[in-house]
Design an enzyme around this catalytic site. Structure first.
Site, PDB file in Angstrom:
ATOM      1  N   SER A 133       0.850  -1.184   0.000  1.00  0.00           N
ATOM      2  CA  SER A 133       0.000   0.000   0.000  1.00  0.00           C
ATOM      3  C   SER A 133       0.883   1.230   0.000  1.00  0.00           C
ATOM      4  O   SER A 133       2.009   1.206   0.517  1.00  0.00           O
ATOM      5  CB  SER A 133      -0.895   0.026   1.242  1.00  0.00           C
ATOM      6  OG  SER A 133      -1.515   1.295   1.417  1.00  0.00           O
ATOM      7  N   TYR A 183      -1.579  -1.082  10.348  1.00  0.00           N
ATOM      8  CA  TYR A 183      -1.702  -1.312   8.910  1.00  0.00           C
ATOM      9  C   TYR A 183      -0.481  -0.768   8.171  1.00  0.00           C
ATOM     10  O   TYR A 183       0.115  -1.449   7.327  1.00  0.00           O
ATOM     11  CB  TYR A 183      -2.974  -0.651   8.378  1.00  0.00           C
ATOM     12  CG  TYR A 183      -3.195  -0.842   6.900  1.00  0.00           C
ATOM     13  CD1 TYR A 183      -3.840  -1.979   6.427  1.00  0.00           C
ATOM     14  CD2 TYR A 183      -2.771   0.112   5.975  1.00  0.00           C
ATOM     15  CE1 TYR A 183      -4.048  -2.167   5.070  1.00  0.00           C
ATOM     16  CE2 TYR A 183      -2.966  -0.068   4.620  1.00  0.00           C
ATOM     17  CZ  TYR A 183      -3.616  -1.212   4.169  1.00  0.00           C
ATOM     18  OH  TYR A 183      -3.801  -1.386   2.812  1.00  0.00           O
TER      19      TYR A 183
END
Length: 258
Positions: free
Chosen positions: A146, A162
């Site tokens: 990401s 995350y």
């Protein structure tokens, strides 16, 4: 890429399903793995309708962080395929509902759940693939990370477990890429910005976030789609990228460039 085969972990929806469709169009044999059995069956039916030959598509249900389940799936596939050309690992989660958030507020459960699903699962899929690819002295791995593993974030995107898990995927992939280059194996990472996927609907439907995307992802239409990432994955997985390994490729509408 014709006659090659590919495992897509997390291939039953979103980015993974788009990758599978792209691979099918290029003639690959495809195996998609998803956590939910019904979604795996639905994905297989959808992909089979696009296949050009019988047996080109297989689906499996299993948790990517469950080592015995993954080992069983890989064994089944290798009994049929004998070799493995491409692994794409897409599977991952957003951990907000388990307690992910700013570092001073992130719960231990949130941290552990996110790490297990977003990092340990990649360790399992990559290790199993590498043991096959090392014997055959060839192979290509593409891990989906990401853009939040590459940049800091404020306000709407503050999930530090995350971010840590996604940054770790990039680091692991880069280090392994150097080590396994001698075995003819390439390992790369694709880092999407915010995409219109099932996992992103909370953000997509938030007016403040949509407004923020106009400057975070300045390239119109300010939001990406699964096919944008699937195209990047197809390139990195193919022989067209035969001299590329260890990169983290942003597909982010310009987020990292700022």
């Amino acid at each position: 890429m014709d006659t090659k085969n590919a495992i897509i972990v997390g291939g039953t929806s979103g980015i993974g399903l788009a990758v599978a469709k792209n691979f099918l169009a290029k003639g690959l044999q495809v195996a998609v793995i998803g956590r939910d059995e019904l979604k795996a069956q639905e994905a297989e039916a959808e992909l089979t309708a696009l296949a050009s030959s019988p047996g080109q598509v297989q689906s499996f249900s299993g948790d990517a962080s469950d080592r015995p389940a993954m080992e069983a799936i890989y064994q089944t596939l290798m009994e049929k395929w004998k070799t493995l050309d491409i692994l794409v690992h897409v599977a991952g989660i957003s951990g907000r509902k388990w307690g992910d958030g700013p570092l001073d507020e992130c719960t231990e459960e949130g941290w552990n759940v996110v790490m297990n699903n977003n990092l340990t699962s990649v360790f399992h899929s990559n290790q199993l693939a590498l043991r096959i690819m090392k014997r055959q002295r060839s192979g290509s791995i593409v891990n989906i990370s990401s853009i939040l593993g590459m940049v800091g974030a404020q306000d709407h995107f503050v999930t530090h477990a995350y971010a840590a898990s996604r940054g770790a995927v990039i680091s692991m992939s880069r280090s392994a890429a150097v080590y396994f280059a001698k075995d003819g194996i390439r390992i790369n990472t694709v880092c999407p910005g915010l995409l219109d996927t099932p996992m992103s609907q909370r953000a997509i439907n938030n007016e403040e976030i949509r407004e923020a995307l106009t400057y975070l992802q300045p390239l119109s239409p300010h939001i990406g789609y699964p096919q944008d990432v699937a195209s990047a994955v197809a390139f990195l997985a193919s022989d067209e990228a035969k001299f590329i390994t260890g990169i983290a490729l942003p597909v982010d509408g310009g987020w990292l460039a700022q």
